[in-house]
Design a protein around this motif. Structure first.
Motif, short mmCIF file in Angstrom:
data_model
loop_
_atom_site.label_atom_id
_atom_site.label_comp_id
_atom_site.label_asym_id
_atom_site.label_seq_id
_atom_site.Cartn_x
_atom_site.Cartn_y
_atom_site.Cartn_z
N VAL A 9 -20.37 16.14 9.94
CA VAL A 9 -19.76 17.35 10.47
C VAL A 9 -18.25 17.20 10.35
O VAL A 9 -17.68 16.19 10.75
CB VAL A 9 -20.19 17.57 11.93
N ALA A 10 -17.58 18.22 9.80
CA ALA A 10 -16.13 18.15 9.59
C ALA A 10 -15.40 18.37 10.90
O ALA A 10 -15.85 19.11 11.75
CB ALA A 10 -15.71 19.22 8.59
N PRO A 11 -14.24 17.72 11.08
CA PRO A 11 -13.43 17.96 12.26
C PRO A 11 -12.97 19.41 12.28
O PRO A 11 -12.88 20.05 11.25
CB PRO A 11 -12.24 17.00 12.09
N ALA A 12 -12.63 19.89 13.47
CA ALA A 12 -12.16 21.28 13.60
C ALA A 12 -10.94 21.50 12.72
O ALA A 12 -10.03 20.69 12.67
CB ALA A 12 -11.82 21.57 15.06
N GLY A 13 -10.93 22.63 12.02
CA GLY A 13 -9.79 22.98 11.17
C GLY A 13 -9.88 22.42 9.76
O GLY A 13 -9.01 22.68 8.94
N ARG A 14 -10.92 21.64 9.44
CA ARG A 14 -11.05 21.06 8.09
C ARG A 14 -12.34 21.58 7.48
O ARG A 14 -13.35 21.75 8.15
CB ARG A 14 -11.13 19.53 8.16
N SER A 15 -12.32 21.81 6.19
CA SER A 15 -13.53 22.26 5.52
C SER A 15 -14.38 21.05 5.13
O SER A 15 -13.88 19.95 5.01
CB SER A 15 -13.17 23.07 4.28
N HIS A 16 -15.67 21.30 4.93
CA HIS A 16 -16.54 20.26 4.41
C HIS A 16 -16.17 20.00 2.96
O HIS A 16 -15.87 20.91 2.21
CB HIS A 16 -18.01 20.71 4.47
N ALA A 17 -16.26 18.77 2.55
CA ALA A 17 -15.93 18.43 1.17
C ALA A 17 -16.95 19.03 0.20
O ALA A 17 -16.65 19.23 -0.95
CB ALA A 17 -15.88 16.91 1.00
N GLY A 18 -18.16 19.34 0.67
CA GLY A 18 -19.18 19.84 -0.23
C GLY A 18 -19.55 21.29 -0.02
O GLY A 18 -20.60 21.72 -0.47
N SER A 19 -18.72 22.06 0.67
CA SER A 19 -19.06 23.46 0.91
C SER A 19 -17.85 24.36 0.71
O SER A 19 -16.73 23.90 0.56
CB SER A 19 -19.60 23.63 2.33
N LEU A 20 -18.11 25.63 0.71
CA LEU A 20 -17.06 26.63 0.57
C LEU A 20 -16.89 27.33 1.91
O LEU A 20 -17.85 27.89 2.44
CB LEU A 20 -17.44 27.65 -0.51
N GLU A 21 -15.71 27.25 2.48
CA GLU A 21 -15.42 27.87 3.76
C GLU A 21 -14.96 29.31 3.51
O GLU A 21 -14.03 29.53 2.73
CB GLU A 21 -14.32 27.06 4.44
N VAL A 22 -15.61 30.28 4.13
CA VAL A 22 -15.31 31.70 3.96
C VAL A 22 -14.74 32.22 5.28
O VAL A 22 -15.37 32.09 6.32
CB VAL A 22 -16.57 32.49 3.56
N TYR A 23 -13.52 32.83 5.20
CA TYR A 23 -12.90 33.35 6.41
C TYR A 23 -12.34 34.74 6.16
O TYR A 23 -11.60 34.90 5.21
CB TYR A 23 -11.77 32.43 6.88
#
Length: 182
Positions: free
Chosen positions: A31-45
């Motif tokens: 699980v990524a720390p708050a404010g950081r994206s996962h290295a293997g996923s795409l963060e959509v905001y």
């Protein structure tokens, strides 16, 4: 008091236990720390957007010096570029949800230029949630009629008749209370 203390203690214990026993979101992925994206996923905001809104995507899968080709054709937005950002190890890009997009969940894809690694994320398109406030207009057809008619002379006569009746009733009650009789 003792019951409230037990309830609060039990709630605190449940929260602490849930935090310790919580499993990672994906198998084999931390699980990524708050404010950081996962290295293997795409963060959509934002994760949920309305037609016409701007959406930002980022990922740490490509590395700090790489770029990525973004694909939002599923929602009708076309292709876009993800470039290195000020966030360490992330590439970031943006696209606009088309005004004619239909509500639903759409897969957004990014492919790293150097490694060819493909990462995905979901975008939920919703209908407009903040429509302008509509206030009722007109009258309600109850069969009773309006309190104030359209004729101001009749309205004034009705108000005067009510005032005379109230004054007469008060005078009669006053006489009765004094014992003068009616």
């Amino acid at each position: 008091m003792r019951r409230t203390a037990r309830l609060l203690t039990g709630t605190a214990l449940a929260v602490a236990t849930a935090g310790v026993l919580a499993a990672p979101a994906c198998a084999g992925e931390a699980v990524a720390p708050a404010g950081r994206s996962h290295a293997g996923s795409l963060e959509v905001y934002p994760y949920s957007a309305e037609p016409g809104a701007h959406v930002t995507v980022n990922t740490g899968a490509c590395g700090a010096d790489d770029t990525a080709a973004g694909d939002a054709t599923a929602v009708g937005a076309g292709r876009f570029t993800l470039a290195p950002s000020t966030r360490e190890q992330d590439v970031i890009g943006q696209f606009r949800v088309p005004p004619g997009a239909q509500p639903g969940t759409y897969e957004i894809v990014a492919t790293c230029a150097e490694s060819g690694r493909r990462v995905t994320g979901d975008l939920v398109v919703t209908l407009m949630s903040h429509s302008p406030q509509v206030y009722p207009r007109g009258s309600v057809k109850t069969g009773v009629g309006g309190a104030l008619g359209t004729d101001p002379v009749r309205t004034a006569a009705g108000v005067a008749a009510l005032a005379v009746a109230a004054a007469g009733g008060t005078w009669l009650l006053h006489r009765r209370a004094r014992g003068d009789g009616i």
